[in-house]
Scaffold this motif. Structure first.
Motif, short mmCIF file in Angstrom:
data_model
loop_
_atom_site.label_atom_id
_atom_site.label_comp_id
_atom_site.label_asym_id
_atom_site.label_seq_id
_atom_site.Cartn_x
_atom_site.Cartn_y
_atom_site.Cartn_z
N GLU A 129 38.64 52.94 35.94
CA GLU A 129 37.68 52.19 35.14
C GLU A 129 38.11 50.73 35.12
O GLU A 129 39.26 50.42 34.78
N LEU A 130 37.19 49.85 35.47
CA LEU A 130 37.48 48.41 35.55
C LEU A 130 36.56 47.64 34.62
O LEU A 130 35.33 47.81 34.65
N ASP A 131 37.16 46.78 33.79
CA ASP A 131 36.43 45.85 32.94
C ASP A 131 36.73 44.46 33.47
O ASP A 131 37.83 43.93 33.28
N PHE A 190 30.87 44.71 34.57
CA PHE A 190 30.92 43.29 34.82
C PHE A 190 30.49 42.54 33.56
O PHE A 190 29.35 42.67 33.11
N ARG A 191 31.40 41.75 33.02
CA ARG A 191 31.10 40.98 31.82
C ARG A 191 30.50 39.62 32.18
O ARG A 191 30.35 39.27 33.35
N GLU A 192 30.19 38.85 31.16
CA GLU A 192 29.50 37.58 31.35
C GLU A 192 30.32 36.59 32.18
O GLU A 192 29.77 35.79 32.94
N GLY A 193 31.64 36.64 32.03
CA GLY A 193 32.49 35.69 32.74
C GLY A 193 32.89 36.12 34.13
O GLY A 193 33.65 35.41 34.81
N ALA A 194 32.41 37.28 34.60
CA ALA A 194 32.81 37.78 35.91
C ALA A 194 32.14 36.96 37.02
O ALA A 194 30.93 36.75 37.02
N ARG A 195 32.95 36.49 37.95
CA ARG A 195 32.44 35.72 39.08
C ARG A 195 33.44 35.77 40.22
O ARG A 195 34.65 35.68 40.01
N VAL A 196 32.95 35.93 41.45
CA VAL A 196 33.79 35.93 42.63
C VAL A 196 33.24 34.88 43.59
O VAL A 196 32.10 34.98 44.06
N ASP A 249 43.03 52.50 33.85
CA ASP A 249 42.12 51.71 33.01
C ASP A 249 42.56 50.26 33.12
O ASP A 249 43.62 49.88 32.63
N LEU A 250 41.74 49.42 33.76
CA LEU A 250 42.12 48.04 34.06
C LEU A 250 41.12 47.07 33.43
O LEU A 250 39.91 47.20 33.62
N SER A 251 41.66 46.11 32.67
CA SER A 251 40.85 45.04 32.07
C SER A 251 41.36 43.71 32.61
O SER A 251 42.55 43.40 32.48
N LEU A 252 40.46 42.93 33.20
CA LEU A 252 40.87 41.70 33.85
C LEU A 252 39.98 40.56 33.38
O LEU A 252 38.74 40.61 33.51
N SER A 253 40.61 39.52 32.81
CA SER A 253 39.87 38.34 32.35
C SER A 253 40.73 37.10 32.58
O SER A 253 41.93 37.20 32.82
N GLY A 254 40.08 35.93 32.50
CA GLY A 254 40.80 34.69 32.74
C GLY A 254 40.37 34.06 34.05
O GLY A 254 39.36 34.43 34.66
N ASP A 255 41.15 33.08 34.50
CA ASP A 255 40.87 32.38 35.76
C ASP A 255 41.92 32.75 36.79
O ASP A 255 43.12 32.65 36.54
#
Length: 392
Positions: free
Chosen positions: A144-146, A164-170, A127-133
């Protein structure tokens, strides 16, 4: 040099590995060449590390900056301070929240990363949650990826479910590894279709394998480095004793070899007395401040016993092979290193290893106590010994 000054010097050197121990009594800390080595149960690292950090335990919280690399392993890991170098974290629950200037490699069941990452990230979790820059590229493997992070580089990932949340961008290329063509949809806000590539899951090993080999190599180097440090530290402390109090070292060694069972019993009794007295004094409330001192003194004496026990173990192996005891100091220091190497290798044995290390420490401590007791009772271990003092 007066005997009392020599004794004080030896006690100070023996206490070096535990002089900066953490708050809990089951945690040991060593700082050597700016690098910090910590092992224990539940603890918080609230002192800044100017070199590299090596930490292992049940539940670890890092709340002070690390100027070098950080190597952490435990059931629960929490990093709340900046790490300038590379960060390697392995555990069940991992939470990273801070500024990280170096690359990150994270392995866990439940992983949450929320911070500013200046380099690349490799994360493997259920279970992986990734946020930030994230300024670098990312390799992800999760059930499961957030994803709520802005990633400036490329992304290689294999996931079963992704949110994919609102801040997700690649900003770079997205390479998605799937089984039987069952690929999750990548929103255009994350990456446009021309920057998304779908590959078969079987290609994952060949594409990601070299990175994993580099990671395994780094882990082995860290383990070898820690092992070499422990051997050199034992040899250094043994060298001080052999050079400054050679006669006493001979008597300690002979006492240990002549009465191994009694030495082990005396060591167990001495450590139980020190730590037990600390606990009893704590019940008086007034003696509560003395409890940490009692555990610190006991830990220092136990480590001193481990150094002597390693030296005696090296001597016993050397004599068992049919050799004669050397007269000069340098070969004796080598025997202490030999014993430390053997003890370190035996410590790797599951379950039984730590029992052997504990017994070796109690054995060496008991030899010191037994020798002191014999001196006080006139058993030939006087201040200057009975008769000529042996050399070395």
């Amino acid at each position: 040099m007066p005997a009392k000054a020599i004794t004080a010097l030896l006690v100070a050197l023996v206490m070096m590995p535990v002089a900066t121990a953490a708050q809990e009594d089951d945690v040991s800390t060593t700082v050597f060449a700016d690098d910090r080595y910590i092992a224990g149960g539940d603890y918080e690292i609230d002192d800044e590390t100017t070199g590299d950090l090596f930490a292992a335990g049940e539940e670890i919280t890092l709340s002070a900056p690390v100027s070098g690399a950080a190597h952490m392993a435990g059931r629960r890991l929490s990093v709340e301070a900046p790490v300038a170098g590379a960060l390697y974290a392995a555990g069940y629950e991992i939470s990273l929240d801070g500024a990280f200037d170096g690359p990150l490699s994270v392995f866990g069941a439940e992983v949450e990363i929320d911070g500013s990452l200046a380099r690349n990230l490799r994360a493997f979790a259920s279970d992986l949650s990734l946020s930030g820059d994230i300024a670098g590229s990312v390799i992800l493997a999760a059930d499961e990826l957030d994803l709520d992070a802005a990633i400036a580089g490329d992304v290689m990932m294999t996931v079963r479910e992704v949110d994919f949340r609102e801040g997700a961008r690649v900003d770079g290329q997205v390479i998605l590894y799937v089984e039987d063509g069952d690929a999750p949809a990548i929103p255009e806000s994350v990456a446009p279709p021309d920057r998304v590539e779908i590959r078969d899951l079987e290609a994952w090993d060949s594409d990601v394998g070299p990175s994993m080999r580099d990671l395994r190599r780094a882990a082995w180097l860290a383990a070898i480095r820690g092992f070499a440090f422990s051997v050199l530290l034992v040899a250094a402390i043994a060298a001080v004793a052999i050079f400054f109090v050679p006669g006493r070292v001979v008597r300690w060694r002979e006492r240990a070899l002549a009465e191994p069972g009694r030495s082990l019993a005396w060591g167990f009794g001495a450590l139980s007395l020190i730590w037990g007295a600390g606990v009893v004094l704590a019940f008086t409330v007034f003696g509560l401040p003395l409890l940490p001192a009692a555990f610190l003194i006991g830990a220092a004496l136990a480590y001193g016993g481990y150094v002597l026990g390693s030296y005696v173990l090296g001597v016993a192996i050397w004599l068992r092979l049919g050799n004669v005891m050397p007269d000069s100091a340098l070969p004796k220091i080598g025997l202490a290193a030999l014993g430390a190497v053997v003890a370190g290798l035996l410590a790797l044995i599951p379950f039984l290893g730590w029992l052997f290390v504990m017994a070796l420490a109690l054995f060496g401590l008991g030899a010191l106590v037994n020798s002191y007791r014999a001196r006080k009772t006139g058993g030939g271990d006087g201040e200057d010994g009975a008769g000529p003092v042996p050399v070395g």
